[in-house]
Write an enzyme that holds these catalytic residues in place. Structure first.
Site, short mmCIF file in Angstrom:
data_model
loop_
_atom_site.label_atom_id
_atom_site.label_comp_id
_atom_site.label_asym_id
_atom_site.label_seq_id
_atom_site.Cartn_x
_atom_site.Cartn_y
_atom_site.Cartn_z
N HIS A 368 -43.62 29.11 11.73
CA HIS A 368 -42.91 30.43 11.38
C HIS A 368 -41.33 30.61 11.84
O HIS A 368 -40.77 31.48 11.09
CB HIS A 368 -43.83 31.61 11.86
N ARG A 475 -45.97 39.12 1.94
CA ARG A 475 -46.91 38.74 2.88
C ARG A 475 -47.50 40.21 3.59
O ARG A 475 -46.79 40.82 4.37
CB ARG A 475 -46.07 38.03 4.37
N ARG A 511 -49.76 38.68 -1.79
CA ARG A 511 -50.94 38.18 -1.45
C ARG A 511 -51.85 38.83 -0.52
O ARG A 511 -51.32 39.52 0.46
CB ARG A 511 -50.12 37.12 -0.59
N GLU A 609 -53.36 25.80 -1.84
CA GLU A 609 -52.91 25.14 -0.54
C GLU A 609 -53.88 23.96 -0.03
O GLU A 609 -53.68 23.44 0.95
CB GLU A 609 -52.88 26.34 0.51
N ASN A 632 -46.42 24.52 2.08
CA ASN A 632 -46.31 24.27 3.49
C ASN A 632 -47.70 23.86 3.93
O ASN A 632 -47.87 22.72 4.52
CB ASN A 632 -46.33 25.62 4.30
N ASP A 633 -48.76 24.56 3.83
CA ASP A 633 -49.88 24.26 4.15
C ASP A 633 -50.53 23.03 3.13
O ASP A 633 -51.45 22.11 3.66
CB ASP A 633 -50.94 25.43 3.91
N ARG A 643 -48.42 20.72 11.45
CA ARG A 643 -46.93 20.97 11.30
C ARG A 643 -46.35 21.62 12.34
O ARG A 643 -45.10 21.51 12.39
CB ARG A 643 -46.69 21.84 9.78
N CYS A 680 -44.15 28.59 -3.77
CA CYS A 680 -43.64 29.63 -2.69
C CYS A 680 -43.44 28.95 -1.38
O CYS A 680 -43.00 29.76 -0.41
CB CYS A 680 -44.67 30.91 -2.85
#
Length: 760
Positions: A368, A475, A511, A609, A632-633, A643, A680
Site C-alpha cells: 500500500h 475504497r 467497492r 481477485e 494485485n491480489d 507481495r 483496477c
C-alpha cells in the site's frame, strides 16, 4: 569435534549483529569460528562485484598483512572453486588439488586440510567462509554442517556490507564515499533529497543514531531518567496487581526488573553514551545490546534466557522515551522518507511539498505504501533488504524508481547527471499535461475509458484535473480506517454522496468494505496466521451482515439523487457468496422503501481477485452486471507470492504468462455474455501492461491519478490491432522477462521510452 552447534551459532550471530561496523563483524566471525572448531585458520573472502574478484577481508591464522591485498579471480584457487560451484568444497590435502593456488602472502603453505563454504543470498554468492588445518584431514560432516549453517546466517550481514560499499570502506577507509542500494521499483520516477528516517516504536533494533549538541545533553539525560522512573512505577504496579495471582517465586521476577533498573552498568552505560553525543534512544539501544551479549555468551542455559528479560526491559524504557520524543525530523527541503517498514501513517508525517521519494526495507511494488507513492506521483523503492537504516539519516540520496536503485552520498558528477534526468522528466510531465483534455482513444478509433482508484474526498479535484472519466474503484474502507469506531449510516451516506456529486455524471464504482489482510481496523481486531488467505473482504461482511447492511443502506441513500453509481463486491471466491450478498442488497433496498426512500438498485459487479473466481466465470456472469479484475491480489494468489514479502518479491510479476492467460479467460467469458470488464489493479497503471490489456479487449482501466496521463499517451500511440498482435505474441511466450522485453521494445519504438526509464 564436539560442540553444541545451535547454541554456538546463536552466540556468534548475536555478536556479529551488535558489532559497530563491518570490520569488527568480520573479525568476530573468523575469531569465533577458529576457536569453536579448533582449526588453525579461519578466513572470510568477500566478492567485489565491480572487479569480479574475491578479496581476503578478515582472517585469524593467516598473515594479517594479506587482508585486503590477496585477491582471487572468479574460479581461481580453491576459494574461487567454492564460488563457481556455489557449494561446499571439503579437501583433505588442498595443495594436491589441481585448482590450488600457492599464496606466499597468506603463509598458507603450512596448511593442508581445506573447507570452504559459499555465503549465498537470493541465489548470489556474496563471499566464501574458509577454515584451514595444518594436518592432512577431511573435515567431518558436523563441521561442514556448522559452517554451512553459519554462512547462511551470515549472508544478510555480508549482503549488508556489499550494500554499504564495505569493500571500499575496508580497503580505502574513505569516509563519505558513495554507495548504491538495490530494491524493487514500487513507483517510478526520479528524485534527489535528504534522508529522513522513520522507525517502528518500541523496536530497539530499528532506532537510528542521532547526534546531539552539547546544550541538548541535559535534556536527553532527563528524558532517560524520567523514562526509567516511569517504567519502575509500571513494574511496581504490575507486581502489586499480580500479588494475589502469583506465588512468591514468580513475583521475584518483578523484583529482578526493579534491581536491573537501578543497575549502575545499565544506567551509567546509557548516560555515558548520551554524554558522548548520541541521543537517549540510541544510547539505550547500544547499552541493552551490550547487556544482552553478556547473557547470551553465558554457558548456563538459565542465565542465557535472562537476555530476553533485558530485551523486554529495554523495550519498556524505549516505549516511554518515544512518548516524549518525536522520532521524525523536521523537514525544510526535498525529503526522502526511509524506514525498515514505512507505513502509510509515516507518509502523513512529512509535509507533501517536501516529500519527494520513499524507501522501505520491507514491502513490494504492490504494497500500500508503494501504491500511495504512485498516487502521490513520487518514486518509491521497496524491499531494500540490506537498507542500513541507522546509518543514512540526513544523507543526500538519489532515488531511481524506474530501476529500484538508490545512490547514497552521490558524487557531484552523479548529481549533475541525475539533475539533468530530473529536468527531462519534468519536461516529459509537462508534455503529458497537454493530454488532459484529449480523448483516450487508439489510433484506429477504439475508446478506452481511463478511471481512477481512490478512497479520499481530497482526491476528487486532482483526479478531475488529470482527466479522469470516473472512479473505477472507490475504497470505502478508508473512512473506516481513519476513525476510532464504525462510521454510522448517515455519516457514510454523506461521504458517498460527496463522491457521487463530485464526479457526476461520470460513473463511480464503490467497492463494499474490504478489510482484513493488511487493512486491519484497530477497533475490530483480527489475529490470523495468514491474513491474506483468511477472514477478509466479503467473508467478513457476510459474517457480519449488520455492518454490510448499514453500508448498503448508506450507499442507496447517497444514490437517491444520482444515477452514476455501481456496487462492487471484493474477494469473491464462490458463487454462494454472490447470491448471499445480492440477497442482502435487495433486503437493504426493501427496508429503505419501507422508510420512504426510493432509490434505484445500482448495477452490481464482482472483483476477480481469487483464482477460483476465474474458473467460475460461467456461473458468475449470470449473476452480476460487470467485472473488475484486481490484478494485485490475483497475481499474488496465482503465483503463490506474498507481495509484501521481500524474500520472494522478485517473483511477483503481473506480466507472468499465467496471469495473462487468466485475464484472457476472464475477458473472453464476460464478453461472450455481453458483460464489461475493467482492470483496477496496479497493472492498469503500468505502461507496458496497458498494451496487453488493450490487446485483450479490456473495456476500461482504473488506476492512481498519477498514472492516468502516462497510460493515455500509450493508448493514443497504438492501434488496437497492433496491441492485439503484440498480445498474441506475448501469450505464446513462456517467461515474464520475454514478455517485458517485447513490450519495452514496442514502447521504445513508439517513442515512449521515457515512461519506463529515466530521461526522455
Amino acid at each position: 569435534m564436539a560442540f553444541e552447534i545451535f547454541g554456538t551459532l546463536r552466540r556468534i550471530i548475536q555478536e556479529v549483529n551488535t558489532a559497530p561496523d563491518l570490520k569488527q563483524a568480520l573479525n568476530i566471525i573468523v575469531q569465533r569460528v577458529k576457536r569453536t572448531m579448533g582449526v588453525d585458520a579461519a578466513s572470510v573472502y568477500f566478492r567485489d562485484f565491480q572487479q569480479d574478484e574475491l578479496i581476503l577481508m578478515a582472517t585469524d591464522g593467516l598473515n594479517q598483512s594479506a587482508v585486503g591485498r590477496v585477491r582471487f579471480k572468479l574460479g581461481e584457487g580453491l576459494v574461487g572453486l567454492v564460488l563457481n560451484r556455489a557449494e561446499p568444497v571439503n579437501i583433505a590435502d588442498g595443495p594436491l588439488h589441481p585448482n590450488y593456488r600457492f599464496m606466499t602472502e597468506t603463509g598458507e603453505q603450512v596448511f593442508h586440510g581445506f573447507l570452504g563454504v559459499p555465503i549465498i543470498q537470493h541465489r548470489v554468492v556474496l563471499g566464501v567462509l574458509v577454515v584451514r588445518q595444518k594436518e592432512v584431514r577431511r573435515f567431518a560432516e558436523n563441521e561442514e554442517t556448522f559452517m554451512v549453517t553459519l554462512a547462511a546466517q551470515l549472508a544478510g550481514a555480508i549482503s549488508h556490507a556489499e550494500a554499504m560499499g564495505g569493500v571500499n570502506e575496508l580497503l580505502k577507509e574513505v569516509a563519505g564515499s558513495s554507495f548504491t542500494l538495490k530494491g524493487i521499483s514500487g513507483s517510478t520516477g526520479l528524485a534527489i533529497g535528504q534522508a529522513v528516517v522513520v522507525y517502528a516504536h518500541a523496536n530497539l533494533d530499528a532506532v537510528p543514531d542521532q547526534t546531539i549538541k552539547n546544550d541538548e545533553i541535559d535534556q536527553q539525560v532527563q528524558l532517560f531518567q524520567d523514562a526509567v522512573d516511569d517504567v519502575a512505577r509500571d513494574i511496581k504496579d504490575l507486581s502489586l496487581r499480580m500479588k494475589a495471582s502469583l506465588p512468591p517465586a514468580e513475583l521475584a521476577l518483578f523484583d529482578a526488573y526493579g534491581l536491573m533498573l537501578k543497575s549502575d552498568t545499565l544506567i551509567d552505560g546509557v548516560l555515558n553514551r548520551i554524554r558522548n553525543g548520541n541521543w537517549a534512544q540510541a544510547a539505550l539501544r547500544d547499552t541493552i545490546a551490550d547487556h544482552i551479549l553478556i547473557f547470551d555468551n553465558m554457558e548456563d542455559p538459565y542465565l542465557r534466557e535472562r537476555a530476553s528479560d533485558i530485551r523486554d526491559l529495554g523495550r519498556r524504557i524505549l516505549e516511554r522515551l518515544q512518548l516524549k520524543n518525536n522520532h521524525v525530523q523536521k523537514t525544510n527541503g526535498p525529503t526522502v522518507l526511509v524506514g525498515d517498514e514505512v507505513a502509510v501513517s509515516h507518509l502523513a508525517e512529512i509535509p507533501p511539498e517536501h516529500l519527494v521519494a520513499v524507501i522501505s526495507a520491507k514491502g513490494s511494488g504492490a504494497s500500500h505504501v508503494a501504491i500511495l507513492s504512485h498516487a502521490l506521483g513520487i518514486p518509491a523503492v521497496m524491499g531494500v533488504g540490506d537498507l542500513p537504516v541507522s546509518r543514512i539519516k540526513g544523507q543526500t540520496m538519489v532515488v531511481d524508481g524506474y530501476r529500484g536503485q538508490i545512490y547514497v552520498k552521490p558524487t557531484e558528477a552523479m548529481l549533475d547527471e541525475f539533475r539533468r534526468l530530473v529536468r527531462e522528466e519534468q519536461e516529459l510531465n509537462a508534455d503529458l499535461n497537454e493530454l488532459v483534455d484529449k480523448t483516450s482513444q487508439t489510433t484506429d478509433g477504439v475508446r478506452m475509458p481511463l478511471l481512477v482508484n481512490t478512497g479520499l474526498l481530497a482526491d476528487i479535484s486532482p483526479s478531475l484535473r488529470c482527466g479522469a472519466e470516473g472512479v473505477g474503484l472507490y475504497r470505502t474502507e478508508v473512512p473506516f480506517l481513519i476513525r476510532d469506531g464504525f462510521p454510522g449510516e448517515d455519516e457514510q451516506a454523506n461521504i458517498y454522496r460527496q463522491v457521487l456529486e463530485g464526479f457526476s455524471p461520470r460513473p463511480v464504482t464503490l467497492r463494499t468494505l474490504d478489510i482484513g489482510g493488511d487493512k486491519m481496523l484497530p477497533y475490530f481486531p483480527q489475529r490470523e496466521e495468514n491474513p491474506f488467505l483468511g477472514w477478509r473482504g466479503i467473508r467478513i461482511m457476510l459474517d457480519h451482515p449488520e455492518i454490510f447492511l448499514t453500508q448498503i443502506r448508506a450507499v442507496l441513500k447517497a444514490s437517491e439523487r444520482f444515477s452514476n453509481i455501481q456496487l462492487m463486491l471484493p474477494m469473491i471466491s464462490d458463487v454462494s457468496e454472490v447470491d448471499e450478498a445480492l440477497s442482502l442488497i435487495r433486503r437493504a433496498h426493501d427496508e429503505l422503501r419501507e422508510d420512504g426512500i426510493f432509490s434505484q438498485l445500482p448495477p452490481v459487479g464482482v472483483m476477480i481477485e481469487v483464482p477460483s473466481a476465474v474458473y467460475q466465470m460461467d456461473a458468475l456472469v449470470k449473476r452480476v452486471d460487470f467485472f473488475s479484475v484486481g490484478t494485485n491480489d490475483l497475481t499474488q494468489y496465482l503465483l503463490a507470492v506474498d507481495r509484501n514479502n521481500t524474500q520472494v518479491a522478485s517473483l511477483y510479476d503481473s506480466l507472468h504468462p499465467a496471469v495473462l492467460r487468466a485475464l484472457q479467460h476472464i475477458v473472453s467469458v464476460a464478453h461472450a455474455h455481453g458483460k464489461p470488464v475493467s482492470v483496477c489493479g496496479e497493472m492498469a497503471g503500468n505502461p507496458a501492461a496497458a498494451i496487453i490489456l488493450l490487446g485483450l479487449g479490456v473495456d476500461s482501466l482504473s488506476m492512481s491519478a498519477g498514472s492516468l496521463l502516462s497510460i493515455k499517451w500509450v493508448i493514443r500511440s497504438f492501434s488496437q490491432q497492433v496491441a492485439k498482435d503484440l498480445t498474441e505474441t506475448a501469450l505464446t511466450m513462456e517467461k515474464a522477462s520475454s514478455i517485458k522485453a517485447l513490450l519495452y521494445k514496442a514502447l521504445e519504438d513508439a517513442g515512449l521510452g521515457g515512461l519506463i526509464r529515466a530521461g526522455k
